[in-house]
Scaffold this motif. Structure first.
Motif, PDB file in Angstrom:
ATOM      1  N   ARG A   1      50.386  47.265  37.865  1.00 29.04           N
ATOM      2  CA  ARG A   1      50.403  46.311  38.976  1.00 29.04           C
ATOM      3  C   ARG A   1      51.160  46.884  40.176  1.00 29.04           C
ATOM      4  O   ARG A   1      50.740  46.722  41.332  1.00 29.04           O
ATOM      5  CB  ARG A   1      51.011  44.988  38.530  1.00 29.04           C
TER       6      ARG A   1
ATOM      7  N   ARG B   1      41.987  44.249  30.123  1.00 28.92           N
ATOM      8  CA  ARG B   1      41.105  43.644  31.126  1.00 28.92           C
ATOM      9  C   ARG B   1      41.851  42.620  31.975  1.00 28.92           C
ATOM     10  O   ARG B   1      41.544  42.453  33.158  1.00 28.92           O
ATOM     11  CB  ARG B   1      39.899  43.022  30.434  1.00 28.92           C
ATOM     12  N   THR B   2      42.825  41.954  31.380  1.00 27.29           N
ATOM     13  CA  THR B   2      43.662  41.041  32.161  1.00 27.29           C
ATOM     14  C   THR B   2      44.439  41.809  33.218  1.00 27.29           C
ATOM     15  O   THR B   2      44.523  41.388  34.381  1.00 27.29           O
ATOM     16  CB  THR B   2      44.627  40.284  31.241  1.00 27.29           C
TER      17      THR B   2
ATOM     18  N   LEU C   1      43.600  44.684  34.482  1.00 28.50           N
ATOM     19  CA  LEU C   1      42.633  45.171  35.469  1.00 28.50           C
ATOM     20  C   LEU C   1      42.246  44.062  36.450  1.00 28.50           C
ATOM     21  O   LEU C   1      42.094  44.318  37.658  1.00 28.50           O
ATOM     22  CB  LEU C   1      41.403  45.714  34.758  1.00 28.50           C
ATOM     23  N   ASP C   2      42.115  42.849  35.962  1.00 31.41           N
ATOM     24  CA  ASP C   2      41.849  41.717  36.861  1.00 31.41           C
ATOM     25  C   ASP C   2      42.987  41.553  37.870  1.00 31.41           C
ATOM     26  O   ASP C   2      42.754  41.285  39.063  1.00 31.41           O
ATOM     27  CB  ASP C   2      41.678  40.427  36.062  1.00 31.41           C
ATOM     28  N   GLU C   3      44.231  41.702  37.402  1.00 28.29           N
ATOM     29  CA  GLU C   3      45.388  41.598  38.298  1.00 28.29           C
ATOM     30  C   GLU C   3      45.389  42.722  39.321  1.00 28.29           C
ATOM     31  O   GLU C   3      45.727  42.514  40.492  1.00 28.29           O
ATOM     32  CB  GLU C   3      46.674  41.604  37.474  1.00 28.29           C
TER      33      GLU C   3
ATOM     34  N   ARG D   1      42.787  44.202  40.545  1.00 28.24           N
ATOM     35  CA  ARG D   1      41.757  43.900  41.545  1.00 28.24           C
ATOM     36  C   ARG D   1      42.197  42.792  42.498  1.00 28.24           C
ATOM     37  O   ARG D   1      41.845  42.810  43.686  1.00 28.24           O
ATOM     38  CB  ARG D   1      40.455  43.550  40.836  1.00 28.24           C
ATOM     39  N   ARG D   2      42.970  41.850  41.986  1.00 29.30           N
ATOM     40  CA  ARG D   2      43.477  40.801  42.876  1.00 29.30           C
ATOM     41  C   ARG D   2      44.461  41.359  43.895  1.00 29.30           C
ATOM     42  O   ARG D   2      44.700  40.753  44.945  1.00 29.30           O
ATOM     43  CB  ARG D   2      44.131  39.677  42.060  1.00 29.30           C
TER      44      ARG D   2
ATOM     45  N   ASP E   1      41.068  48.823  42.959  1.00 24.32           N
ATOM     46  CA  ASP E   1      40.098  48.777  41.876  1.00 24.32           C
ATOM     47  C   ASP E   1      40.557  49.694  40.759  1.00 24.32           C
ATOM     48  O   ASP E   1      41.595  50.350  40.853  1.00 24.32           O
ATOM     49  CB  ASP E   1      38.714  49.190  42.380  1.00 24.32           C
TER      50      ASP E   1
ATOM     51  N   GLU F   1      39.328  50.199  32.800  1.00 19.56           N
ATOM     52  CA  GLU F   1      40.137  50.235  31.578  1.00 19.56           C
ATOM     53  C   GLU F   1      39.530  51.299  30.671  1.00 19.56           C
ATOM     54  O   GLU F   1      38.305  51.413  30.571  1.00 19.56           O
ATOM     55  CB  GLU F   1      40.233  48.870  30.899  1.00 19.56           C
TER      56      GLU F   1
END
Length: 263
Positions: free
Chosen positions: A35, A56-57, A59-61, A63-64, A68, A71
């Motif tokens: 992060r 994946r969680t 990776l979502d963070e 991207r937020r 980019d 995983e």
């Protein structure tokens, strides 16, 4: 507990255009580091092994935070898997500029119970596999004349601890690895440093047997800063060492332990 990373504006993102591989990035310090590097603009390779949902969680963070990544699952104790992982990263998001060797294990075994197998396992998962990942990415860094490697060691490398002899030996080995690689790779614009976290509050500590858990108040009493360390504390230091402001820092060992060990 997730500590938010400041979402910096694009103009203040010193790692924009860089590709970072963080091993063991699905949870704990590794996740916080992913992060933090994303907040600084890096594209992330979030490494894990059998923790796809957590990865994946993260990776979502990432991207937020406006960048980019991917995983990548790999057993870092397998040399072939490490090579395939680096090839995948290079193919999908580009060659690795920043490597954070964060993956590891915390096997607690008394000295009497530390047999050859236990010793070999502790060194493999806390030292040898970091040689593997470092070796796999440095050829590309050398060609491009730029790179950062940050190794995550432990205060136990200096303090030692009962039940963690093999672990402490491996973490001390990371300091030697860091210093030697700094000399080997410095001429190519590659900086290599290590951070030594102290008692950092991570979810994994809840899985330890009760007899191995230190009371938080006892740990805090050993420190100059009277609070529990958080993964974000370590991640912030790693993000600094990965960036352009640390281009004249290499071969160093930075304690992030609230003043537990004054070194």
């Amino acid at each position: 507990m997730t500590t938010p990373v400041l979402d910096l504006p694009l103009t203040a993102r010193p790692l924009q255009g860089r590709v970072a591989l963080v091993t063991g990035a699905a949870t704990g310090i590794g996740a916080a580091t992913a992060r933090a590097l994303a907040g600084a603009g890096a594209t992330l390779a979030v490494n894990h092994f059998t923790q796809i949902a957590q990865a994946r969680t993260v990776l979502d963070e990432v991207r937020r935070l406006g960048t980019d990544g991917i995983e990548v699952s790999a057993d870092l104790t397998d040399p072939d898997a490490v090579g395939l992982m680096v090839s995948q990263i290079t193919s999908e998001i580009g060659p690795v500029d920043i490597l954070v060797n964060c993956a590891g294990a915390y096997p607690r075994t008394t000295w009497e119970e530390t047999d050859e197998a236990a010793w070999a396992h502790a060194l493999d998962v806390n030292l040898t596999m970091h040689y593997r990942t470092s070796h796999a990415v440095t050829a590309s860094m050398i060609r491009r004349q730029w790179g950062r490697i940050i190794n995550v060691s432990s205060v136990n490398a200096r303090a030692g601890r009962c039940g963690l002899t093999a672990y402490s030996a491996a973490k001390a080995g990371m300091i030697g690895l860091t210093r030697s690689l700094a000399r080997e790779l410095g001429p190519y614009g590659i900086c290599v440093n290590t951070v030594l976290p102290g008692a950092i509050q991570v979810d994994a500590e809840n899985t330890l047997p009760a007899r191995h858990r230190a009371r938080p108040e006892d740990q805090i009493a050993r420190q100059c800063v009277p609070r529990r360390g958080q993964p974000a504390d370590v991640a912030a230091a790693i993000a600094f060492l990965a960036g352009p402001s640390a281009s004249f820092i290499t071969g160093q060992s930075l304690h992030i332990d609230g003043g537990w060990i004054l070194h």
